[in-house]
Motif scaffolding. Structure first.
Motif, mmCIF file in Angstrom:
data_model
loop_
_atom_site.group_PDB
_atom_site.id
_atom_site.type_symbol
_atom_site.label_atom_id
_atom_site.label_comp_id
_atom_site.label_asym_id
_atom_site.label_seq_id
_atom_site.Cartn_x
_atom_site.Cartn_y
_atom_site.Cartn_z
ATOM 1 N N ALA A 53 0.877 -1.035 0.021
ATOM 2 C CA ALA A 53 0.116 0.232 0.192
ATOM 3 C C ALA A 53 0.810 1.217 -0.134
ATOM 4 C CB ALA A 53 -0.888 -0.104 1.234
ATOM 5 N N VAL A 54 1.869 1.153 0.321
ATOM 6 C CA VAL A 54 3.032 2.330 0.490
ATOM 7 C C VAL A 54 4.193 1.874 -0.341
ATOM 8 C CG1 VAL A 54 1.991 3.478 2.522
ATOM 9 C CG2 VAL A 54 3.971 1.750 2.857
ATOM 10 N N ALA A 55 5.100 2.728 -0.848
ATOM 11 C CA ALA A 55 6.112 2.445 -1.602
ATOM 12 C C ALA A 55 7.297 2.378 -0.807
ATOM 13 C CB ALA A 55 6.625 3.522 -2.538
ATOM 14 N N ASP A 56 8.237 1.411 -0.617
ATOM 15 C CA ASP A 56 9.539 1.165 0.170
ATOM 16 C C ASP A 56 9.389 1.587 1.590
ATOM 17 O OD1 ASP A 56 10.830 0.652 -2.345
ATOM 18 O OD2 ASP A 56 11.629 2.772 -2.750
ATOM 19 N N PRO A 57 8.426 0.602 2.100
ATOM 20 C CA PRO A 57 8.395 0.700 3.741
ATOM 21 C C PRO A 57 9.539 -0.056 4.238
ATOM 22 C CG PRO A 57 6.984 -1.114 3.044
ATOM 23 C CD PRO A 57 7.645 -0.310 1.683
ATOM 24 N N SER A 58 10.589 0.832 4.411
ATOM 25 C CA SER A 58 12.054 -0.007 4.780
ATOM 26 C C SER A 58 12.137 0.135 6.253
ATOM 27 C CB SER A 58 13.124 0.932 4.274
ATOM 28 O OG SER A 58 13.075 2.394 4.736
ATOM 29 N N PHE A 59 11.342 0.760 6.981
ATOM 30 C CA PHE A 59 11.489 0.588 8.506
ATOM 31 C C PHE A 59 10.380 0.771 9.105
ATOM 32 C CE2 PHE A 59 13.228 0.634 12.606
ATOM 33 C CZ PHE A 59 14.423 0.053 12.437
ATOM 34 N N LEU A 60 9.955 0.147 10.190
ATOM 35 C CA LEU A 60 8.546 -0.070 10.779
ATOM 36 C C LEU A 60 8.918 0.098 12.461
ATOM 37 C CD1 LEU A 60 7.590 -3.655 9.176
ATOM 38 C CD2 LEU A 60 7.306 -1.404 8.242
ATOM 39 N N ALA A 61 7.792 0.342 12.928
ATOM 40 C CA ALA A 61 7.642 0.428 14.524
ATOM 41 C C ALA A 61 6.026 0.157 14.972
ATOM 42 C CB ALA A 61 8.044 1.923 14.976
ATOM 43 N N LEU A 62 6.027 -0.554 16.201
ATOM 44 C CA LEU A 62 4.635 -1.168 16.489
ATOM 45 C C LEU A 62 4.400 -0.191 17.609
ATOM 46 C CD1 LEU A 62 4.517 -4.834 16.447
ATOM 47 C CD2 LEU A 62 2.914 -3.308 15.435
ATOM 48 N N ALA A 63 2.980 0.243 17.586
ATOM 49 C CA ALA A 63 2.646 0.805 18.904
ATOM 50 C C ALA A 63 2.578 -0.248 19.952
ATOM 51 C CB ALA A 63 1.204 1.460 18.591
ATOM 52 N N ARG A 64 2.722 0.537 21.126
ATOM 53 C CA ARG A 64 2.373 -0.388 22.300
ATOM 54 C C ARG A 64 1.224 -1.020 22.318
ATOM 55 N NH1 ARG A 64 3.687 2.447 28.168
ATOM 56 N NH2 ARG A 64 5.788 2.285 26.983
ATOM 57 N N GLY A 65 0.822 -2.536 22.530
ATOM 58 C CA GLY A 65 -0.184 -3.185 22.406
ATOM 59 C C GLY A 65 -0.282 -3.885 21.003
ATOM 60 N N GLY A 66 0.414 -3.422 20.045
ATOM 61 C CA GLY A 66 0.815 -3.863 18.703
ATOM 62 C C GLY A 66 -0.785 -3.927 17.924
ATOM 63 N N ALA A 67 -1.644 -2.795 18.336
ATOM 64 C CA ALA A 67 -2.683 -2.816 17.387
ATOM 65 C C ALA A 67 -2.539 -1.798 16.296
ATOM 66 C CB ALA A 67 -3.851 -2.249 18.157
ATOM 67 N N VAL A 68 -1.358 -0.848 16.119
ATOM 68 C CA VAL A 68 -1.047 -0.286 15.032
ATOM 69 C C VAL A 68 0.390 -0.541 14.522
ATOM 70 C CG1 VAL A 68 -1.075 2.033 13.945
ATOM 71 C CG2 VAL A 68 -2.969 1.305 15.669
ATOM 72 N N LEU A 69 0.757 -0.384 13.447
ATOM 73 C CA LEU A 69 2.115 -0.518 12.660
ATOM 74 C C LEU A 69 2.349 0.758 11.853
ATOM 75 C CD1 LEU A 69 4.516 -2.483 12.359
ATOM 76 C CD2 LEU A 69 3.334 -3.054 10.170
#
Length: 349
Positions: free
Chosen positions: A42-58
């Protein structure tokens, strides 16, 4: 193990290099094995990720010339785009960090830190602040100006640090917890020409380690959370003496018990194992050995939540390889891998 009992991992990748975007994988809690469940581009080049506390949103950066960040709702085996990607008002964001109700991005191309508000439903708002780094490095090709490569918070939660490859420095910002906007506090200069890329804190909260890309070295630092002061102590090589292959270190991880440190080194396609106790110390890490990363061009390293397994995202060979860690020596042993084209990072729910 049934999928519903498994953990979850999310793998970022470069869609411009054939990656599938953000890949969701089940994690076998006993073996650490990954099983791909779904993917979204859905987005181009998602090279780095982070999860919100609880894991419901990335959250993901979109490492493109225009630069954006995006939120994804996590449900079952999928990550679904939440709202629309938001411009970061900077070029080529390479890293991000959640700080309270704000998301910060490190923008490599423009050499800046952007602050985006996180709404109650997890969606991102428009940028409220862009903080430019200043300075230059000795390399006229890649170092004409600042190149912010990572943004992290310290263990106390009071400070934000921006690692700048272009200026051979680490910028320290004091965090306004109400607005989420960092305010410049100080700059720690590292040895010119080393190219600091990423850093990691020791569990004691008093030490940090900066991994350099242009020279395969690790700089140990003392961290004063009261004063917001980062003090370099010394350098340790992350490749054995006499190594002929040029190394380009990428990521650094400290064990949960603070006894070991691992560094991914591209070029040599290795994982360096450093001791922080015993033969080494928190002030003076010692290189114990290196092991094969299981692929080519390891861009990222990540520990699973148990701290017993290490995962390498091997960008150019297109795989994520996992290792069981020897509790006594800290040496990783290859345990398996999955195909993951143009893999750039791994995070765990």
């Amino acid at each position: 193990m049934a999928a519903k009992d498994a953990g979850r991992a999310f793998i970022g990748s470069f869609t411009s290099e054939g990656g599938r975007g953000i890949v969701t994988a089940a994690v076998d809690r006993e073996t650490g094995a990954l099983t791909v469940l779904a993917a979204t581009d859905a987005v181009a080049d998602p090279s780095f990720l982070a999860l919100a506390r609880g894991g419901a949103v990335l959250y993901a950066v979109s490492e493109t010339a225009d630069g954006a960040a995006a939120a994804f709702a996590v449900a079952g085996g999928r990550a679904e785009l939440l709202g629309v990607p938001v411009p970061v008002r900077g070029s080529a964001p390479t890293h991000l960090a959640l700080v309270g109700r704000h998301l910060l991005t490190a923008n490599y191309g423009s050499g800046s830190i952007t602050v985006l508000p996180v709404r109650p439903d997890g969606r991102l708002g428009e940028a409220v602040s862009v903080l430019p780094h200043k300075g230059a490095g000795p390399d006229p090709e890649r170092r004409r100006g600042p190149h912010a490569h990572q943004v992290v918070t310290d263990p106390s939660g009071r400070w934000v640090l921006g690692v700048d490859l272009g200026t051979d420095s680490v910028h320290v910002f004091v965090l306004d917890t109400a607005s989420g906007v960092p305010r410049p506090h100080g700059v720690t200069a590292l040895r010119p020409g080393t190219g600091p890329r990423h850093m990691a804190f020791h569990p004691d909260g008093c030490h940090a380690y900066v991994l350099c890309e242009f020279e395969p070295t690790l700089t140990a630092c003392r961290w004063d959370a009261q004063a917001g002061l980062l003090e370099p102590l010394g350098e340790t090589p992350v490749l054995p003496e006499g190594t002929e292959v040029t190394g380009h270190p990428s990521e650094v991880v400290v064990s949960q018990d603070g006894r070991f440190l691992w560094a991914a080194v591209r070029g040599s396609d290795s994982i360096a194992v450093l001791a922080l106790d015993g033969v080494g110390s928190v002030d003076e890490p010692v290189l114990v050995t290196t092991v094969d990363c299981g692929g080519h061009w390891p861009r990222d390293l990540a520990l699973d939540p148990s701290g017993r397994r290490l995962y390498a995202a091997n960008e150019r060979s297109g795989d994520v390889t996992w290792f069981a860690i020897d509790e006594r020596t800290g040496i990783p042993r290859r345990a398996g891998s999955i195909e993951a084209p143009a893999a750039s990072c791994v995070v765990f729910a």
